[in-house]
Each structure stands twice: as structure tokens, then as C-alpha cells.
Design a protein around this motif. Structure first.
Motif, PDB file in Angstrom:
ATOM      1  N   GLU A 138       0.814  -1.218   0.000  1.00 16.60           N
ATOM      2  CA  GLU A 138       0.000   0.000   0.000  1.00 16.60           C
ATOM      3  C   GLU A 138       0.847   1.267   0.000  1.00 16.60           C
ATOM      4  O   GLU A 138       0.450   2.285  -0.573  1.00 16.60           O
ATOM      5  CB  GLU A 138      -0.901   0.004   1.237  1.00 16.60           C
ATOM      6  CG  GLU A 138      -1.958  -1.078   1.235  1.00 16.60           C
ATOM      7  CD  GLU A 138      -2.620  -1.236   2.584  1.00 16.60           C
ATOM      8  OE1 GLU A 138      -3.786  -1.685   2.610  1.00 16.60           O
ATOM      9  OE2 GLU A 138      -1.974  -0.922   3.612  1.00 16.60           O
ATOM     10  N   ASP A 139       2.023   1.199   0.639  1.00 13.52           N
ATOM     11  CA  ASP A 139       2.869   2.389   0.750  1.00 13.52           C
ATOM     12  C   ASP A 139       4.014   2.415  -0.263  1.00 13.52           C
ATOM     13  O   ASP A 139       4.926   3.225  -0.155  1.00 13.52           O
ATOM     14  CB  ASP A 139       3.449   2.495   2.168  1.00 13.52           C
ATOM     15  CG  ASP A 139       4.288   1.276   2.547  1.00 13.52           C
ATOM     16  OD1 ASP A 139       4.345   0.304   1.762  1.00 13.52           O
ATOM     17  OD2 ASP A 139       4.881   1.292   3.653  1.00 13.52           O
ATOM     18  N   SER A 182       1.126   3.638  -5.051  1.00 14.19           N
ATOM     19  CA  SER A 182       0.514   2.390  -5.515  1.00 14.19           C
ATOM     20  C   SER A 182      -0.847   2.608  -6.149  1.00 14.19           C
ATOM     21  O   SER A 182      -1.182   1.967  -7.161  1.00 14.19           O
ATOM     22  CB  SER A 182       0.389   1.406  -4.352  1.00 14.19           C
ATOM     23  OG  SER A 182       1.645   0.925  -3.953  1.00 14.19           O
ATOM     24  N   THR A 183      -1.632   3.500  -5.572  1.00 19.18           N
ATOM     25  CA  THR A 183      -2.981   3.734  -6.102  1.00 19.18           C
ATOM     26  C   THR A 183      -2.928   4.277  -7.521  1.00 19.18           C
ATOM     27  O   THR A 183      -3.636   3.800  -8.413  1.00 19.18           O
ATOM     28  CB  THR A 183      -3.755   4.700  -5.189  1.00 19.18           C
ATOM     29  OG1 THR A 183      -3.848   4.132  -3.884  1.00 19.18           O
ATOM     30  CG2 THR A 183      -5.156   4.944  -5.737  1.00 19.18           C
ATOM     31  N   ILE A 195      -2.862  -4.393  -4.740  1.00 19.81           N
ATOM     32  CA  ILE A 195      -2.316  -3.577  -3.656  1.00 19.81           C
ATOM     33  C   ILE A 195      -2.741  -4.206  -2.332  1.00 19.81           C
ATOM     34  O   ILE A 195      -3.938  -4.428  -2.096  1.00 19.81           O
ATOM     35  CB  ILE A 195      -2.827  -2.127  -3.729  1.00 19.81           C
ATOM     36  CG1 ILE A 195      -2.429  -1.489  -5.065  1.00 19.81           C
ATOM     37  CG2 ILE A 195      -2.294  -1.308  -2.563  1.00 19.81           C
ATOM     38  CD1 ILE A 195      -3.006  -0.100  -5.279  1.00 19.81           C
ATOM     39  N   PRO A 197      -1.500  -4.796   2.165  1.00 21.40           N
ATOM     40  CA  PRO A 197      -0.623  -4.323   3.242  1.00 21.40           C
ATOM     41  C   PRO A 197       0.793  -4.878   3.056  1.00 21.40           C
ATOM     42  O   PRO A 197       0.956  -5.982   2.512  1.00 21.40           O
ATOM     43  CB  PRO A 197      -1.282  -4.891   4.504  1.00 21.40           C
ATOM     44  CG  PRO A 197      -2.719  -5.073   4.132  1.00 21.40           C
ATOM     45  CD  PRO A 197      -2.709  -5.471   2.688  1.00 21.40           C
TER      46      PRO A 197
END
Length: 277
Positions: A138-139, A182-183, A195, A197
């Protein structure tokens, strides 16, 4: 899987077999953000060449130890070469037929999954652009910042990104040296599939690989060839070249097609065997 003996390699790449038919390669210079070295590149070449020839391995996952997937080239070493006048980048690019890390231009008929934690930059980004599926934390962050350092993403990243995103979006990353999250990588640029954690990146990549190996390896590898041919030819040429390929012959003359169709009629799960190419 312990019976498999991969070729000799340094500690710069970790090798494991998380499930049957799956190879996991982890770049292992975490203190240096997995920046590519000649040794790591040579290790990857030997391991991936072996993977291509090992019939019992059907999918490879590539990831990075520590907080970054791969930061690209070792810029300090590159600077030393440039300042000394010994730099031979053009010759090196032409000689390395599989591209950065032996991955950014590799044409493999077996699926390659990138499992990205932290981020992928420069050559690391070029590697994942040539993978078939990308699982990202996610990051995670992604960038081709070469123009900010006076260099070029010349190891396959430019045509692959143009092909995936189209000209304007590719220009946004390449000409600005822009970093995306990522988004955006999934929703705007389209080079990330999943995507999750950070703690779930490897598990998700393995789960994705398991979904692939639940299918006929003959059909998967022939389909991957079809995808590669689609990048090089028009529809008619791609279809005809694919139809007459050794992989198509293996599909239609091999045992797995018989097993797949028989299992369907008997309402059971098929039991696949290793390809015999």
C-alpha cells in the motif's frame, strides 16, 4: 523441492521454493536498497537461465529484502566510472540481451511476478515493467527518475511503459522523473495488479503464483508466448506465429490437454505434469 539444486550464486540473491513449482528470488542488498551490482546481475542471469530450463519450475517471484524492492543502479559506482573516463554504457546495454538485472528485457515463456515492498526506482522499475503481474504494498512508490541524474531509462523501461500506459502518461513519469504511489500505479498508469498491506505482499504473490500453477503449465506457457508475440506483430502475424510454435505443438500434442479435457468430463481437478519442451 529440496531436491532442486540452483546454480552457484552469491549472497546478493536469496533463493527459495515456497511451494511446489514456484521459485522465489530475493534481491539481498538491503543496506544499499538492493541497488544492482555486476555480481547481483550475474547471479540473476544464471538463476533465471536455470529457471527457464528447469521443467518442474513454472513461475518465478522476484522481490527485494528490506525496505525497497530495488533502487536501480549503484549510482556511486556509476559515478566513479564516469569520472574516470572508463564508462562503456552503450556497449554494456547492447551486450546485456536480458536487460537490467537480466530481467528488464527478458522474454520468458514462464510467468514472472514482482512482489514490491517499499518502492521500485530506476532499473528496479524497469524490471517490474517487464513482469507479468505486480503485487505492491500500500505504501510502495514507483519512479523512473533517470532524467534527474542526467541518465536515461534505456534498459527497456521506455517502450514497456509507453505500451502499458500510452504516450502521455509514460511521458509524465519519464520526462518529469515523477514518483507515483501504488494507487496511481494501478488506477492511472496500470502497471500494478494488486495492492495489499506490506506484510501481505509475499503471501499474495505466492497465492497468485498458486492460481497460475493450478492451470496447465503447457497452456500457461503457450499463452505467455502469445502475449509476447502480441507486442511484436499485428494480429494475423501473432496468431500464425503462435499457432506454428513449439509451445502450441506441445499444447495440442501433449498429455496435459488430454488430462484437462478428461478431468472436465469426469468433474474432477486435473493433475498436470511438467512440460516436455
Amino acid at each position: 523441492m529440496s531436491r532442486l539444486q540452483p546454480p552457484h550464486h552469491s549472497t546478493e540473491v536469496k533463493v527459495s521454493f515456497p511451494e511446489e513449482h514456484i521459485l522465489l528470488l530475493a534481491l539481498n542488498r538491503p543496506k544499499f536498497l538492493n541497488a544492482m551490482t555486476p555480481q547481483m546481475s550475474e547471479d540473476l542471469k544464471n538463476l533465471l537461465d536455470w529457471f527457464e530450463d528447469e521443467a518442474s519450475l513454472w513461475v518465478v517471484i522476484v522481490t527485494g529484502e528490506g525496505r525497497v524492492f530495488c533502487a536501480g543502479a549503484d549510482l556511486k559506482a556509476w559515478n566513479n566510472d564516469q569520472q574516470s573516463g572508463n564508462s562503456k554504457e552503450q556497449e554494456s546495454i547492447v551486450a546485456n540481451v536480458h536487460g537490467f538485472g537480466s530481467l528488464s528485457r527478458r522474454s520468458s515463456n514462464k510467468p514472472i511476478i514482482a512482489a514490491v515492498r517499499g518502492g521500485a526506482y530506476g532499473g528496479g522499475m524497469e524490471i517490474l515493467l517487464n513482469c507479468d503481474l505486480v503485487v505492491a504494498a500500500e505504501d510502495a512508490k514507483f519512479a523512473l527518475p533517470e532524467v534527474k541524474r542526467g541518465v536515461v531509462a534505456i534498459q527497456g523501461g521506455i517502450p514497456r511503459l509507453e505500451h502499458i500506459t500510452g504516450h502521455q502518461l509514460a511521458s509524465e513519469m519519464l520526462l518529469l522523473g515523477k514518483t507515483v504511489d501504488s494507487t496511481d500505479a494501478r488506477n492511472r498508469f496500470g502497471f500494478v495488479n494488486f495492492i495489499v498491506p506490506p506484510s501481505q505482499v509475499i503471501a499474495t504473490a505466492i497465492s497468485t503464483a498458486q492460481q497460475i500453477i493450478s492451470n496447465s503449465p503447457d497452456a500457461v506457457q503457450s499463452t505467455k508466448l502469445g502475449l509476447l508475440l502480441a507486442q511484436k506483430h499485428n494480429v494475423s502475424e501473432a496468431v500464425l506465429t503462435h499457432a506454428w510454435s513449439a509451445h502450441s505443438k506441445q499444447v495440442y500434442k501433449g498429455d496435459n490437454i488430454k488430462e484437462g479435457l478428461k478431468a472436465f468430463t469426469e468433474k474432477r481437478a486435473p493433475i498436470w505434469i511438467n512440460p516436455k519442451l
